[in-house]
Design a protein around this motif. Structure first.
Motif: not given
Length: 166
Positions: A114-115, A121, A123, A156, A158
Motif C-alpha cells: 500500500s501507499i 493504491q 506501489s 512515481n 502506482s
C-alpha cells in the motif's frame, strides 16, 4: 441483486474509510437478520457480507472492523495476495490473515503493497498479476480486482483499483 448491493455497500465503506470521510456515517435501525455476532474487546459487532455494524445507542453504525477482530468465514469476493510466505486476503478495504483453519484476523494493510496505508493504491503489483486489455486500455488483474497504472506529478508509479468483477 443482493450480492451487488453488498458489494456496493462495501465499496462505499472502503471509499469513505480511506478518504477520511468522517462526516458521512451510516446509521441503521438493525443489522441484517443473517448477520453473525463477533465479539472483540467487549464490543458485539454484527458481521454480514463483509460489512460490520457496531451498536450506537439503540441503533447501529457501519464501521471498519478493528485490527485483531476475527471471523470464521471471509466475505464473498475477496482477493488473495501472498507477500513472502504470508497470504493476505483483501475485500472491501479490509485485510485479513488466516490464523487457524476457520479463523481470519483483521490486520493492518501490508506496508509492502500500500501507499500511505491505502489498499486501493498499490506501489507494486504482486506476482501472478495478469495484464488485460479492455477497450484498448491496459489493466492489471489480480483475481477479480482490476488495477490501472497511475503516474504522479513527480513521476512515481502506482496502481489504483478501478473495478471488481464477481
Amino acid at each position: 441483486m443482493k450480492t451487488l448491493q453488498v458489494l456496493l455497500v462495501m465499496t462505499l465503506i472502503a471509499f469513505s474509510m480511506y478518504t477520511n470521510a468522517q462526516s458521512s456515517v451510516t446509521v441503521i435501525r438493525r443489522p441484517p437478520r443473517e448477520s453473525k455476532i463477533v465479539v472483540h474487546s467487549g464490543v458485539r459487532y454484527h458481521y454480514h457480507g463483509g460489512v460490520y455494524y457496531k451498536p450506537y445507542g439503540r441503533q447501529y453504525v457501519v464501521v471498519r472492523p478493528p485490527v485483531g477482530l476475527r471471523v470464521n468465514v471471509l466475505p464473498v469476493g475477496y482477493t488473495s495476495i501472498t507477500l513472502g510466505r504470508v497470504p493476505y486476503f483483501y475485500v472491501g478495504g479490509v485485510y485479513y490473515v488466516q490464523r487457524a483453519p476457520r479463523s481470519y484476523e483483521v490486520v493492518e494493510p501490508p506496508k509492502e503493497l500500500s501507499i500511505n496505508n491505502n489498499p486501493s493504491q498499490l506501489s507494486a503489483l504482486p506476482e501472478g498479476t495478469q495484464s488485460v486489455y479492455i477497450a484498448g486500455k491496459k489493466y492489471y488483474k489480480i483475481n477479480d480486482t482490476y488495477y490501472e497504472k497511475s503516474v504522479s506529478e513527480n513521476g512515481n508509479e502506482s496502481y489504483v483499483v478501478v473495478g471488481k468483477v464477481e
